[in-house]
Motif scaffolding. Structure first.
Motif, PDB file in Angstrom:
ATOM      1  N   GLY A  54       0.805  -1.211   0.000  1.00  0.00           N
ATOM      2  CA  GLY A  54       0.000   0.000   0.000  1.00  0.00           C
ATOM      3  C   GLY A  54       0.841   1.266   0.000  1.00  0.00           C
ATOM      4  N   VAL A  55       1.843   1.305   0.867  1.00  0.00           N
ATOM      5  CA  VAL A  55       2.704   2.492   0.967  1.00  0.00           C
ATOM      6  C   VAL A  55       3.431   2.754  -0.347  1.00  0.00           C
ATOM      7  N   ASN A  56       3.836   1.685  -1.037  1.00  0.00           N
ATOM      8  CA  ASN A  56       4.664   1.820  -2.238  1.00  0.00           C
ATOM      9  C   ASN A  56       3.865   2.038  -3.522  1.00  0.00           C
ATOM     10  N   GLN A  57       2.553   2.202  -3.418  1.00  0.00           N
ATOM     11  CA  GLN A  57       1.781   2.523  -4.613  1.00  0.00           C
ATOM     12  C   GLN A  57       2.250   3.849  -5.200  1.00  0.00           C
ATOM     13  N   LYS A  58       2.213   3.950  -6.521  1.00  0.00           N
ATOM     14  CA  LYS A  58       2.675   5.180  -7.175  1.00  0.00           C
ATOM     15  C   LYS A  58       1.754   6.360  -6.892  1.00  0.00           C
ATOM     16  N   GLN A  59       0.480   6.083  -6.712  1.00  0.00           N
ATOM     17  CA  GLN A  59      -0.483   7.162  -6.459  1.00  0.00           C
ATOM     18  C   GLN A  59      -1.399   6.761  -5.310  1.00  0.00           C
ATOM     19  N   SER A  89      -4.840   8.295  -2.817  1.00  0.00           N
ATOM     20  CA  SER A  89      -5.954   9.242  -2.837  1.00  0.00           C
ATOM     21  C   SER A  89      -5.616  10.515  -2.072  1.00  0.00           C
ATOM     22  N   SER A  90      -4.729  10.400  -1.077  1.00  0.00           N
ATOM     23  CA  SER A  90      -4.317  11.573  -0.296  1.00  0.00           C
ATOM     24  C   SER A  90      -3.056  11.239   0.485  1.00  0.00           C
ATOM     25  N   ASP A  91      -2.334  12.291   0.865  1.00  0.00           N
ATOM     26  CA  ASP A  91      -1.158  12.093   1.720  1.00  0.00           C
ATOM     27  C   ASP A  91      -1.580  11.572   3.084  1.00  0.00           C
ATOM     28  N   LEU A  92      -2.773  11.963   3.532  1.00  0.00           N
ATOM     29  CA  LEU A  92      -3.298  11.506   4.814  1.00  0.00           C
ATOM     30  C   LEU A  92      -3.401   9.987   4.849  1.00  0.00           C
ATOM     31  N   CYS A  93      -3.987   9.414   3.808  1.00  0.00           N
ATOM     32  CA  CYS A  93      -4.167   7.965   3.773  1.00  0.00           C
ATOM     33  C   CYS A  93      -2.817   7.248   3.679  1.00  0.00           C
ATOM     34  N   ARG A  94      -1.903   7.812   2.900  1.00  0.00           N
ATOM     35  CA  ARG A  94      -0.584   7.188   2.790  1.00  0.00           C
ATOM     36  C   ARG A  94       0.128   7.198   4.142  1.00  0.00           C
ATOM     37  N   ARG A  95       0.020   8.290   4.869  1.00  0.00           N
ATOM     38  CA  ARG A  95       0.671   8.356   6.180  1.00  0.00           C
ATOM     39  C   ARG A  95       0.037   7.379   7.176  1.00  0.00           C
ATOM     40  N   MET A  96      -1.253   7.163   7.049  1.00  0.00           N
ATOM     41  CA  MET A  96      -1.906   6.166   7.897  1.00  0.00           C
ATOM     42  C   MET A  96      -1.299   4.784   7.651  1.00  0.00           C
ATOM     43  N   MET A  97      -1.058   4.466   6.376  1.00  0.00           N
ATOM     44  CA  MET A  97      -0.440   3.186   6.048  1.00  0.00           C
ATOM     45  C   MET A  97       0.986   3.106   6.594  1.00  0.00           C
ATOM     46  N   VAL A  98       1.697   4.226   6.525  1.00  0.00           N
ATOM     47  CA  VAL A  98       3.072   4.255   7.038  1.00  0.00           C
ATOM     48  C   VAL A  98       3.091   3.955   8.535  1.00  0.00           C
ATOM     49  N   ASN A 127       0.813   2.392  10.334  1.00  0.00           N
ATOM     50  CA  ASN A 127       0.419   1.000  10.584  1.00  0.00           C
ATOM     51  C   ASN A 127       1.499   0.021  10.162  1.00  0.00           C
ATOM     52  N   LEU A 128       2.209   0.336   9.079  1.00  0.00           N
ATOM     53  CA  LEU A 128       3.338  -0.501   8.673  1.00  0.00           C
ATOM     54  C   LEU A 128       4.409  -0.501   9.756  1.00  0.00           C
ATOM     55  N   ALA A 129       4.747   0.664  10.273  1.00  0.00           N
ATOM     56  CA  ALA A 129       5.746   0.761  11.340  1.00  0.00           C
ATOM     57  C   ALA A 129       5.299  -0.034  12.562  1.00  0.00           C
TER      58      ALA A 129
END
Length: 300
Positions: free
Chosen positions: A183-188, A190-199, A201-203
């Motif tokens: 999920g984190v490594n997707q090229k695009q 929907s928002s920086d917010l959602c990407r940071r949520m994945m980051v 949770n990954l951590a």
């Protein structure tokens, strides 16, 4: 796979109804409507795909949809071995054949077994197999989803992040790491917010899985100081900075956006919830114990 292909064919009929596709008039008159004919073509196409071996199914999808589904898919050799072992268990009672060894070798999985030896499935292998199928299925579905419905990227991101959280809650840390990395490594996004949520949770999955160094490296790649207090308390919790967690808690729900149910349910607070100082801060702020009895109603 049947359900996935059906969704694609019905939502994107151009993937199956090409200019080269023909249907005989003698076949067409058997149907009561064009829709019935369309459904028959879809069913026949799906049936032709699912009859193939699993690796041929992937080759077919790559060619038909113009995608590189196996690129970066490190688990592919393990998936092939799993499929080949299933064939042995079904058709030979688990006795190793030349075909099993050759197919595994062709896709990067050299086997230590010899022809005539018997394979079985112990608990460790079963658990690993469930993880393999979960990972490859999730990645396939989300790759297709993002390609064929880019307008639904927000839903796809949210689902992917939520699935990662569910895996963490179930203590399936290895699979959670693979899904959230994907999920984190997707090229695009929907928002920086959602990407940071994945980051975050990954951590958390990395920490709970015992890889604290990688956890810290993942978090350190981002500046969290300018993010919301909700992010900052989550990052503090992942870093086991329980004093910071207490400090943010005491700011109150209106400031942090963290509700009692958030703190009780989110996997990111798993370790924090075990700390006495955190439990006391929670009770001070929300006026209820962190670990309440089942009969006690929530104040959310």
């Amino acid at each position: 796979l049947t359900d996935l292909l059906r969704v694609i064919f019905l939502s994107k009929p151009e993937t199956i109804f090409t200019s080269e596709r023909e249907i005989k008039f003698s076949e067409l008159v058997r149907f009561n409507s064009i829709e019935a004919a369309r459904e028959s073509i879809v069913n026949n196409e799906i049936e032709s795909v699912v009859r193939r071996s699993h690796h041929d199914q992937f080759f077919w999808m790559e060619k038909r949809f113009g995608m590189l589904l196996r690129e970066g898919l490190d688990i592919w050799p393990d998936f092939i071995e799993l499929c080949e072992r299933r064939n042995l268990l079904t058709h030979t009672g688990g006795v190793v054949s030349d075909q099993y060894l050759q197919n595994c070798a062709d896709y990067g999985r050299n086997s230590v077994f010899k022809v005539g030896e018997k394979l079985n499935v112990d608990l460790d292998y079963l658990v690993k197999s469930i993880g393999i199928i979960t990972e490859i299925g999730c990645k396939l579905i989300h790759t297709m989803w993002r390609k064929f419905a880019p307008d639904q990227r927000s839903d796809a991101d949210s689902h992917l992040n939520g699935f990662g959280m569910d895996l963490i809650a179930a203590k399936e840390f290895d699979t959670a790491i693979k899904i959230l990395e994907f999920g984190v490594n997707q090229k695009q996004h929907s928002s920086d917010l959602c990407r940071r949520m994945m980051v975050v949770n990954l951590a958390n999955a990395l920490k709970l899985g015992g890889n604290l160094d990688r956890c810290n490296r993942v978090l350190s790649k981002h500046d969290w100081s300018a993010t919301s207090y909700q992010f900052q308390i989550c990052v503090a919790a992942v870093r086991d900075n329980f004093e910071e967690v207490c400090r943010f808690l005491k700011m109150g729900e209106d400031v942090t956006g963290i509700t009692p149910s958030n703190f009780r349910d989110w996997p990111v607070f798993l370790e924090a919830r075990k700390q006495q100082m955190v439990q006391e801060a929670f009770e001070t702020v929300f006026g209820e114990e962190l670990f309440r009895s089942e009969a006690e109603p929530s104040k959310d």
